[in-house]
Write a protein that holds these residues in place. Structure first.
Motif, short mmCIF file in Angstrom:
data_model
loop_
_atom_site.label_atom_id
_atom_site.label_comp_id
_atom_site.label_asym_id
_atom_site.label_seq_id
_atom_site.Cartn_x
_atom_site.Cartn_y
_atom_site.Cartn_z
N ASP A 100 0.81 -1.23 0.00
CA ASP A 100 0.00 0.00 0.00
C ASP A 100 0.84 1.27 0.00
OD1 ASP A 100 -2.29 -1.51 -0.01
OD2 ASP A 100 -2.59 -1.41 2.15
N GLY A 101 2.15 1.14 -0.25
CA GLY A 101 2.97 2.35 -0.41
C GLY A 101 3.74 2.78 0.82
N ARG A 102 3.92 1.88 1.79
CA ARG A 102 4.74 2.18 2.96
C ARG A 102 5.82 1.11 3.05
NH1 ARG A 102 -0.40 3.16 4.22
NH2 ARG A 102 -0.74 1.13 5.21
N LEU A 103 7.05 1.49 2.76
CA LEU A 103 8.14 0.53 2.59
C LEU A 103 8.84 0.24 3.92
CD1 LEU A 103 9.77 -1.23 0.68
CD2 LEU A 103 11.25 0.75 0.22
N TRP A 104 8.60 -0.94 4.44
CA TRP A 104 9.29 -1.43 5.64
C TRP A 104 10.48 -2.29 5.21
CZ3 TRP A 104 8.16 -0.21 10.67
CH2 TRP A 104 6.90 0.30 10.95
N VAL A 105 11.65 -2.04 5.82
CA VAL A 105 12.79 -2.93 5.58
C VAL A 105 13.36 -3.49 6.87
CG1 VAL A 105 13.41 -1.71 3.45
CG2 VAL A 105 14.54 -1.09 5.61
N PHE A 106 13.06 -2.83 8.01
CA PHE A 106 13.60 -3.26 9.31
C PHE A 106 12.66 -2.75 10.39
CE2 PHE A 106 16.74 -3.11 12.87
CZ PHE A 106 17.19 -4.42 12.78
N ARG A 107 12.45 -3.58 11.42
CA ARG A 107 11.36 -3.28 12.36
C ARG A 107 11.54 -1.97 13.12
NH1 ARG A 107 14.03 -7.17 15.82
NH2 ARG A 107 12.94 -8.87 14.81
N SER A 108 12.78 -1.54 13.39
CA SER A 108 12.98 -0.34 14.21
C SER A 108 13.22 0.91 13.37
CB SER A 108 14.13 -0.56 15.19
OG SER A 108 15.32 -0.91 14.51
N ILE A 109 13.06 0.81 12.05
CA ILE A 109 13.17 1.98 11.17
C ILE A 109 11.80 2.26 10.57
CG2 ILE A 109 14.22 2.93 9.08
CD1 ILE A 109 16.68 1.28 9.63
N GLU A 110 11.36 3.50 10.68
CA GLU A 110 10.02 3.85 10.22
C GLU A 110 9.90 3.60 8.71
OE1 GLU A 110 12.47 7.71 10.19
OE2 GLU A 110 12.28 5.89 11.40
N PRO A 111 8.69 3.26 8.23
CA PRO A 111 8.51 2.97 6.81
C PRO A 111 8.63 4.23 5.96
CG PRO A 111 6.38 3.01 7.90
CD PRO A 111 7.42 3.14 8.99
N MET A 112 9.05 4.04 4.72
CA MET A 112 9.21 5.15 3.78
C MET A 112 8.05 5.16 2.79
SD MET A 112 12.31 5.83 1.05
CE MET A 112 11.67 4.66 -0.16
N PRO A 113 7.40 6.29 2.58
CA PRO A 113 6.38 6.37 1.52
C PRO A 113 7.03 6.13 0.15
CG PRO A 113 6.28 8.27 3.00
CD PRO A 113 7.56 7.56 3.30
N TYR A 114 6.37 5.36 -0.72
CA TYR A 114 6.98 5.06 -2.01
C TYR A 114 5.93 4.52 -2.99
CZ TYR A 114 6.78 -0.08 -1.80
OH TYR A 114 6.34 -1.38 -1.78
N ARG A 115 6.32 4.45 -4.26
CA ARG A 115 5.59 3.71 -5.29
C ARG A 115 6.60 2.79 -5.94
NH1 ARG A 115 4.18 6.59 -9.51
NH2 ARG A 115 2.62 5.07 -10.21
N LEU A 116 6.25 1.53 -6.09
CA LEU A 116 7.21 0.56 -6.62
C LEU A 116 7.67 0.96 -8.02
CD1 LEU A 116 8.75 -2.06 -6.28
CD2 LEU A 116 6.74 -3.30 -7.10
N GLU A 117 6.77 1.54 -8.80
CA GLU A 117 7.11 1.90 -10.18
C GLU A 117 8.21 2.97 -10.24
OE1 GLU A 117 3.27 0.05 -9.81
OE2 GLU A 117 4.11 1.86 -8.88
N THR A 118 8.33 3.78 -9.19
CA THR A 118 9.31 4.88 -9.21
C THR A 118 10.32 4.77 -8.07
OG1 THR A 118 7.81 6.27 -7.90
CG2 THR A 118 7.67 6.44 -10.31
N LEU A 119 10.41 3.60 -7.43
CA LEU A 119 11.29 3.45 -6.28
C LEU A 119 12.75 3.65 -6.67
CD1 LEU A 119 11.99 2.66 -3.36
CD2 LEU A 119 11.86 0.25 -4.06
#
Length: 680
Positions: A131-150
């Motif tokens: 849904d556009g919130r990129l999580w990569v690690f539990r203690s780092i806040e998610p980054m807003p994104y679009r996969l097409e333009t990541l």
């Protein structure tokens, strides 16, 4: 409840879809795979998903038995279960298909990669990623994104390097695959496939990826292989590993295997190299590259020789990483054994012995000691019951070459109430090393009393600098500064001697890393009594600061230059510090999370909390701190093994440097057993 269930064949899979007109968010579905001649083959218990995929490898006539469960009177009422079976369908595997690949994954025994999110978070984090919130690690806040333009080179959060590491490792793919396993929703795997394709497009364009060290860094590449193999296995299990997808993934994995096999990209003498070898082993078995397997095994034996000294203590200065490396080698051993390699048994035997250090480094609350870059969970007071249990009747253990002393009282019925101490001095390599030599930790009565202030993260900022420094540890600092922990200075700190008496232990550690200053700490441990004799000798005048960092639950109730009393949470106990040496001046410091410095603790990446630091200052060319620390019950009694004595009866003779309490006498100036020369 009325419903319809329809199954359909796809390449190498049987897909069932259920339609429940009166279903709601509480409706759950279970699926049994049936084969007409063999009966029930597989069971998938209740999920939210109203569709499920069973991979097929053998010819036969198949159907699915569907169970629909709902709560007609609401969630507090009784549930009702209805079942139906789909029509029978005939399955014949296509010539040259990959229908047997899932069984091959199971036969190889590939372990699932280490999860970077809690199990209960997996589904919600995966939905966020789609849904556009990129999580990569539990203690780092998610980054807003679009996969097409990541932008895969993105710098995000206060820890951009950590974010990059786990982005390039394709951690989101792992999260999505895990969410599929929990829900059976194919959309998670479809999105993971798109995420991989986006990364491949990026990494294949040198103009975008050539200057990013994390694209093919040692750690990221190893983790990415494990996540790709996991995704491949989950897709195979789901019947979604088409010939085209299998071909794409095989080519990508071949590329990674060639890179990992090349020693020019290999990190020796480091846990990242062990991860590289583990990934190469898995690839070698999956892709049937025996040369990769043998090369990884040869490098692993050298890594093991470096990672552990003759005491089988891990040399990377951090019990948390020691646990991780022991588990890495153990998992590799299990994998090799499953695939018939005798080296697997050797690794498992070695790690069983190396595990002993990790058990001593675990506090009685079941949580590993926060030393070096070891992290804990903020607010967590206790671990699992199994981790709190006493692993040995011994009450002390010393690792003189490694520079660790441990004490655990092993008394009473509740293990988490035990008194536990750790004293540390010395190192042989700098990985995860903090300036923590001659520091100690104290835990008792269910609470951390004196703490290591933690690791904070790997950002190159003032907070990280503080947590690395001697100022963040229970030791003595000179002129409010830290000291160098370079590879050239390993001989300037360490353990000088020890002796175990009948009723107390005496350990001597030293630090000569401050220019022109010699610091020696004599540490006396007698159960709930600890005595420090800190001797400082300098060529010039200095301010020497003896530091005590209090745990989050500690409360100072009395503070003078000669005496401090600390309430141990709600345990009914208190800790008393008394100074008997040269005149000192006390400063009680309450931290500010906006300012790096005393009075702060970090339990994990990107975490800060305020605590209290006790700072006793002594000025001159030299001096001696004689410090007595007593843990006292409500009657003012101190436990000394099998007896107790009034805390008020503690006496110090300044002429002989001798402490007495009850029937216990501790002369501070005595000869000790010298340890052997420190190994590499």
């Amino acid at each position: 409840m009325e419903f319809t269930a329809v199954s359909r064949l796809e390449p190498a899979a049987l897909v069932v879809e259920v339609t429940v007109p009166e279903g709601d968010e509480t409706t759950r579905y279970a699926y049994y795979l049936l084969e007409k001649a063999r009966g029930v083959l597989k069971k998938q218990f209740y999920l939210k998903a109203n569709t499920y995929t069973f991979p097929l490898s053998d010819p036969g006539t198949y159907a699915v038995r569907v169970f629909v469960r709902h709560w007609p009177d609401g969630p507090d009422g009784a549930y009702v279960t209805t079942l139906k079976e789909t029509d029978w369908v005939l399955f014949r595997p296509a010539e040259g298909s990959h229908t047997a690949l899932h069984s091959r994954f199971e036969r190889w025994g590939l372990p699932a990669p280490k999860p970077y999110f809690w199990a209960q978070e997996a589904e919600s984090r995966a939905r966020d990623i789609m849904d556009g919130r990129l999580w990569v690690f539990r203690s780092i806040e998610p980054m807003p994104y679009r996969l097409e333009t990541l932008d895969f080179n993105v710098k995000w959060s206060k820890f951009p390097n950590t974010f990059q590491l786990y982005l390039q490792a394709l951690t989101p793919v792992q999260v999505l695959a895990n969410a599929y396993e929990r829900t059976g929703e194919r959309a998670f795997l479809d999105y993971a496939r798109r995420f991989i394709q986006s990364w491949v497009q990026y990494s294949s364009d040198p103009s975008k990826s050539r200057n990013n060290p994390y694209v093919y860094g040692d750690h990221a590449a190893a983790l990415r292989v494990e996540n790709l193999l996991y995704f491949c296995g989950v897709c195979s299990k789901a019947g979604m590993l088409s010939d085209a997808l299998h071909g794409d993934l095989s080519g990508l994995l071949e590329e990674h295997g060639s890179w990992l096999n090349d020693d020019a990209h290999y990190t020796r003498r480091h846990n990242h190299g062990i991860m590289q070898d583990q990934a190469l082993l898995h690839l070698g078995v999956v892709l049937e590259r025996k040369d990769w397997v043998e090369h990884a095994k040869a490098r692993l034996l050298l890594q093991e020789q470096w990672a552990f000294n003759s005491e089988l203590v891990h040399t990377e200065n951090s019990p948390g990483y020691a646990d991780m490396v022991v588990e890495l080698f153990r998992d590799i051993g299990i994998f090799l054994s499953r695939n018939g390699d005798p080296m697997g048994e050797k690794l498992q035997d070695d790690m069983a012995r190396a595990r002993e250090f990790g058990l001593w480094a675990r506090k009685p609350n079941g949580i590993v000691a926060q030393v070096g870059d070891t992290g804990n969970l903020p607010g967590q007071l206790y671990g699992a019951a199994e981790k709190m249990r006493r692993h040995t009747p011994e009450e002390h253990r010393i690792y003189p070459q490694s520079g660790y002393y441990f004490y655990r009282s092993n008394r009473g019925d509740a293990p988490q109430q035990d008194t536990w101490k750790l004293l540390k001095a010395g190192y042989v390599q700098t990985t995860h090393k903090h300036a923590d030599d001659c520091s100690f930790l104290l835990y008792s009565k269910g609470h951390e009393i004196f703490v290591d202030c933690g690791m904070y993260g790997y950002a190159n900022d003032a907070f990280r600098a503080y947590f690395l420094s001697a100022k963040a540890h229970n030791t003595v600092v000179v002129d409010d500064r830290s000291y160098s922990c370079s590879a050239r200075h390993t001989d300037r700190v360490g353990m000088q001697g020890y002796r175990f008496h009948t009723d107390y232990d005496h350990i001597r550690v030293f630090n000569r890393a401050y220019r022109g200053v010699r610091f020696q700490r004599d540490f006396f441990s007698a159960d709930d009594l600890t005595i420090l004799m800190d001797t400082l000798k300098g060529m010039w005048n200095h301010t020497y600061s003896q530091l005590f960092h209090l745990g989050e639950e500690m409360e100072v109730v009395l503070s003078t230059d000669r005496e401090v009393v600390v309430r141990v949470a709600d345990s009914g106990y208190q800790v008393r510090l008394r100074q008997y040496g040269d005149p000192v001046r006390l400063e009680v410091i309450h931290g500010d999370t906006a300012v790096p410095g005393y009075g702060l603790i970090s339990r994990r990446t990107n975490h800060l909390d305020a605590i209290t630091t006790l700072k006793f200052d002594l000025s001159g060319r030299g001096g001696v701190f004689f410090t007595a620390i007593t843990i006292e019950d409500g009657d003012g009694l101190v436990r000394l093994g099998d007896s107790k004595a009034p805390s008020g009866g503690l006496r110090f003779d300044p002429r002989t440097h001798t402490f007495t309490i009850g029937e216990l006498t501790i002369p501070c100036g005595q000869a000790l057993t010298e340890p052997k020369e420190k190994e590499r």
